[in-house]
Design an enzyme around this catalytic site. Sequence first.
Site, short mmCIF file in Angstrom:
data_model
loop_
_atom_site.label_atom_id
_atom_site.label_comp_id
_atom_site.label_asym_id
_atom_site.label_seq_id
_atom_site.Cartn_x
_atom_site.Cartn_y
_atom_site.Cartn_z
N CYS A 275 0.84 -1.21 0.00
CA CYS A 275 0.00 0.00 0.00
C CYS A 275 0.87 1.25 0.00
CB CYS A 275 -0.88 0.03 1.25
SG CYS A 275 -1.99 -1.35 1.39
N1 SAJ Z 1 6.10 2.25 8.88
C1 SAJ Z 1 7.13 2.98 9.44
N2 SAJ Z 1 6.84 3.91 10.40
C2 SAJ Z 1 5.55 4.14 10.80
C3 SAJ Z 1 4.51 3.40 10.20
C4 SAJ Z 1 4.80 2.46 9.25
O1 SAJ Z 1 8.31 2.80 9.11
O2 SAJ Z 1 5.35 4.98 11.68
C5 SAJ Z 1 6.42 1.27 7.85
C6 SAJ Z 1 5.98 -0.13 8.21
O3 SAJ Z 1 7.00 -0.81 8.90
C7 SAJ Z 1 5.74 -0.74 6.83
C8 SAJ Z 1 5.23 0.42 6.02
O4 SAJ Z 1 5.68 1.61 6.68
O5 SAJ Z 1 6.93 -1.24 6.28
C9 SAJ Z 1 3.71 0.46 5.89
O6 SAJ Z 1 3.22 0.36 7.18
P1 SAJ Z 1 1.64 0.60 7.52
O7 SAJ Z 1 1.51 0.61 9.01
O8 SAJ Z 1 1.14 1.76 6.79
O9 SAJ Z 1 0.98 -0.76 7.08
P2 SAJ Z 1 0.26 -1.18 5.75
O10 SAJ Z 1 1.12 -1.10 4.54
O11 SAJ Z 1 -0.34 -2.51 6.06
O12 SAJ Z 1 -0.86 -0.08 5.57
C10 SAJ Z 1 -2.19 -0.41 5.77
C11 SAJ Z 1 -2.93 0.66 5.03
N3 SAJ Z 1 -4.28 0.25 4.92
C12 SAJ Z 1 -4.89 0.44 3.74
O13 SAJ Z 1 -4.33 0.92 2.78
C13 SAJ Z 1 -6.29 0.02 3.68
C14 SAJ Z 1 -2.84 1.99 5.76
O14 SAJ Z 1 -3.77 2.91 5.18
C15 SAJ Z 1 -3.18 1.81 7.21
O15 SAJ Z 1 -3.08 3.07 7.85
C16 SAJ Z 1 -2.19 0.84 7.81
O16 SAJ Z 1 -2.45 -0.42 7.17
C17 SAJ Z 1 -2.39 0.70 9.30
O17 SAJ Z 1 -2.77 1.71 9.94
O18 SAJ Z 1 -2.09 -0.39 9.81
#
Ligand code: SAJ
Length: 437
Positions: A275
């Site tokens: 995403c």
């Molecule tokens: N990450 C960081 N620092 C942060 C947050 C995330 O380095 O503060 C990294 C994570 O380790 C990962 C990547 O970014 O490698 C993405 O992390 P994510 O928490 O955004 O997880 P995703 O990719 O599963 O995002 C999904 C998304 N959901 C949808 O698109 C429907 C996102 O919109 C959500 O906000 C996220 O899940 C969530 O909140 O868990």
Amino acid sequence: MVSRISTVDPEGFFSTEPWCLGIIGLGYVGLPLLVTASQRGLRTVGFDTSGAHVAKLVGGSSSIDDVSNDSLQAALTSGSEISTDPDTLRQADAIFVCVPSPLGRNRQPDLSFIESAAAIIGRNARPGQLVSLESTTYPGTTNEHLVPAVEDAGLEIDTDVWVAYSPERVSPGDPMKTGDIPKIVGGVTPRSTEVAVAAYRRIVSSVHAVSSARAAEMAKLLENTYRAVNIGLINEMAQLADALDIDIWEVIEAADTKPFGFEAFWPGPGVGGHCIPLDPQYLAWRAREANFSTRFIDLTEQVNSQMPRYSATRIARLLNHQGQATNGAEILVIGIAYKRNVADDRESASLQVIEELVEAGAKIAVMDPHVGAERIREQGLTPIESEDDLSGFDIAVILTDHDRIDYKRIADQVPVVFDTRGVYRRIGLERSNVTAL
Ligand code: SAJ
């Protein structure tokens, strides 16, 4: 043949009971949706092109982390039909499209899955159906790909069928259930919006209507671009804090005490998943078509995409401090999943960090209880399946902070630990041989 609907009555739209939901694509979005709709008493028909995947699902085995075998089997028992035959979708009163929207080789939108789904709809749509696209995509996709598909089938919007966009909001590994996550819905016409809102109200607790499919497509991209930009900001702040010999984790915790106007994001070895690294590129691509330069998205991409290399240089520095070159170093990597407590390693930054270390001559072993030894071997890496004997490693690198790891035993056995996730601070395990990003 369902008679043509002369006037659109969203409530009347559901006069045919039991109402049937059809889903194209039974992955991490479509399968939870099918199970949720079934739990809410709807008849469901699921279609997927993968025979192997469908065979497993029909056998009651869920390969989607967030869908238990029990909940899948309950859906099957209550009549959910799962098949590789697209004709089964004819019986559906609504068809939701939940297929991948990846990037192509040059990081441009790859709509091939959406186009395949549109072709299936073109062959199977019938009067009285709602078609809703859920895959993340750029503004205009629903109007430019789904509407022509139904019109080419001789169906008229609002007279025969309705077409809308409602972005998926599944968060892998998050215990929040599909039915409890608010859904944005935007139709290609006001009538289509009305019908789509009524349909989604039968599946999720809260529906937020917007004026068009394009607004709904843009809202989704805003959500994830917001996330990517803020992660990029904190990754840059982490590098600055290191240069100033300040602990970024302490600083973020302090800033997070502000009860308003600040949301904590955390540094990491890079941004993975299907995403966050991809969605902003869909918006940047559409912006270029409008001769608009998305500077924040471009800068975010620059910062986040160089984090694996930055992490590798920090590891090299730590090895150097103990008189060890990266070349020939025995490195234990903790976690190749793209984020904690998931098994998915797609676009994982961990794999990019490993690539940098291998190029510098390091010998890598990987511990990741979620991804598992088989998948680790598939990546050409050596799996380590327990913390029993880690004495042979020069350094341990925490790239994914799964809860199931015994971080104490790692710090007790390995001379140096580089923690890119701040997990030792989070669990209150202060150790002199642990350095955070
Ligand atoms: N990450 C960081 N620092 C942060 C947050 C995330 O380095 O503060 C990294 C994570 O380790 C990962 C990547 O970014 O490698 C993405 O992390 P994510 O928490 O955004 O997880 P995703 O990719 O599963 O995002 C999904 C998304 N959901 C949808 O698109 C429907 C996102 O919109 C959500 O906000 C996220 O899940 C969530 O909140 O868990």
